[in-house]
Each structure stands twice: as structure tokens, then as C-alpha cells.
Design an enzyme around this catalytic site. Sequence first.
Site, PDB file in Angstrom:
ATOM      1  N   ASP A  81       0.811  -1.211   0.000  1.00 20.30           N
ATOM      2  CA  ASP A  81       0.000   0.000   0.000  1.00 20.30           C
ATOM      3  C   ASP A  81       0.851   1.271   0.000  1.00 20.30           C
ATOM      4  O   ASP A  81       2.010   1.262   0.447  1.00 20.30           O
ATOM      5  CB  ASP A  81      -0.883   0.039   1.245  1.00 20.30           C
ATOM      6  CG  ASP A  81      -2.053  -0.918   1.177  1.00 20.30           C
ATOM      7  OD1 ASP A  81      -2.059  -1.796   0.294  1.00 20.30           O
ATOM      8  OD2 ASP A  81      -2.956  -0.795   2.019  1.00 20.30           O
ATOM      9  N   HIS A 227       3.566  -2.352   3.254  1.00 23.32           N
ATOM     10  CA  HIS A 227       3.669  -1.000   2.706  1.00 23.32           C
ATOM     11  C   HIS A 227       5.045  -0.807   2.056  1.00 23.32           C
ATOM     12  O   HIS A 227       6.064  -1.040   2.712  1.00 23.32           O
ATOM     13  CB  HIS A 227       3.471   0.043   3.807  1.00 23.32           C
ATOM     14  CG  HIS A 227       2.133  -0.037   4.475  1.00 23.32           C
ATOM     15  ND1 HIS A 227       1.843  -0.971   5.448  1.00 23.32           N
ATOM     16  CD2 HIS A 227       1.006   0.690   4.298  1.00 23.32           C
ATOM     17  CE1 HIS A 227       0.589  -0.813   5.853  1.00 23.32           C
ATOM     18  NE2 HIS A 227       0.063   0.187   5.178  1.00 23.32           N
TER      19      HIS A 227
END
Length: 304
Positions: A81, A227
Site C-alpha cells: 500500500d 507497505h
Amino acid sequence: MFVPRLLLMGAALLAPPILSFAQTNPSSAAASVRSLPAAAQALNSPAGPASTAPAPAAPAGPQITFNSVHVDGPYIAMTFDDGPHATLTPKLLDLLAARHIKATFFVVGQCVAEYPEILKRAAQEGHEIANHSWSHPNLGKMSDEAVRAQMRKTDDAITAAIGTRATLMRPPYGSITSRQKSWIHEDFGYRCIIWDVDPFDWKRPGPAAITHRIVSQAQPGSIILAHDIHPGTVEAMPATLDQLQEKGFKFVTVSELLAMARPAPPKPAGTPKPAKRPPGAAAAAATPAPGGDAVAPAPDAPHG
């Protein structure tokens, strides 16, 4: 003669009541029916008593939210992400390419507009690109117009960078309402992807902790959250990916994983409840039954 006269007089006396009954006013008869209780009216209806059976349930709609997927094989989906990041995302792409692993990137529109070439490279190398909003706000607390603008601007940026539209979205922090998911699916065709493995890498616990949390929690059908904007996450990936492969897991994109979905077998009666996950486990709810809709976790910190 006396007997016939008595008969005629009897007939005359009987005639008025019979005539009166035959000429009863229809409106008064209707009024008497209306005065009956509803149940009695139903019984007097030509069609008989009304059915009291419940109406058939409406067919369930398509499942649009996923935390994980029930699959027949050892398949999992790695997701990243908040990128693309100027230096960390290319480094991650190198790691994935060296291992022939495909992942799914939930990208932020502002970053896509700043680094379209990085996103283009990711798509060309077979990774899936998905919508993660324009500026990473809490969608669950926004108006429909504001959410639509977040989705649309990112959708346009992705299309401009890679030439195709995304088909998946992930709400920042996992925060989104059921009503929002429904109209986003209708307007954009997006399915909403949450996760079932969360290493809390945004807390920067160190590469070893990130690796341990992912490897210990992953199971067939898992959607793993990470992430590509944190150095420790990218540093953790070589050991994480290698250990997952050593355990026999095979990596696919989220859309590929969804295409593999199979109905989960029914649980036998008396199955004990699963034990609580240890700290660092997934924050998302369990995968819903086919056609169901998962409940997204409430955001308690900036992850997702």
C-alpha cells in the site's frame, strides 16, 4: 271449500317475508361483511383465506468485500500500500522480479501522478495495480461526493500511467461503510479488498519482526498487507518471501486469488472457536461466506 281457503290465507301470510328477504339491499349486505373481523372476511372470501407463508428471500448479491479467500492450493497474495515510492518501490520490484513473484500494489493517486513511470514498470512486469484513494483519507467519515472524487482522480491517474483501469480498491485504514462499498462497486466496478495478515509494519518494528509476523500468520488464501513506503518493510522482504516459498506458498495477484475462490466446507458440529490471534495479527474480520460482506476494521492507527 274451507280447507282450500285456509291454504290460500297461509300462502298470503308467508309471501311478504320471503319477498322481503329476496329484495335485501346489496349495500347493506356489503356493510355487514365489512363489519366482520379480518379473519372472518378472509374465510368468506371466494379465494379462501390469505396465505401466511413468508415471502421468499431475495437472492444474495455478489460478494464485493474480501479479507481472504478459500482456495484448494497453497496460494497467497502479497499486497503493498501507499506507493509508488521514488526509491523503495523500484527496489521492491527488483526483489520480486528476482524471485518471479507477482504482487498487487494499492496505490495512492498523488504518488501515481508524481511517479507514473514506476507504476508503468510495475504493470509491465505483471503486477496488479489497484486504487487506494487520491490522498489517503478516512473514506468512512467523508461525503459521497468527496469519496467519489478520491476514487475518480486515482482511477484517472492509474489509467493515464498504465493504459488500463483498476478493478480493485482498498480503503485507507480499512475504513469504509457498507453503503459506500455498494455504490463504489456500482459506479466503478471495484471489489473492496481488506486483509487477514497485518504485520503492523507502519509501526516500524524492524525487518525481523515483520518477517516473523507475516510468515507465522500466512495460510492458503491469505491476503497479506504491507507497505512499500517504509524502508524496514522492503528490507524484510527477501527473508519474508524466501521463507514463504520454503513453506510451499505460491504467490498470485489478488484478482488471480479471487478467481481461485471455492466454497468453504461446512464446519462440523461442535467445532471449537479459534484461538485469539497474538499481537500483530490481522485486524480485519474473518472472511464472510460466499455472497456475504465483511465488516472492515475500525482504523486505530495509520495503517492500510
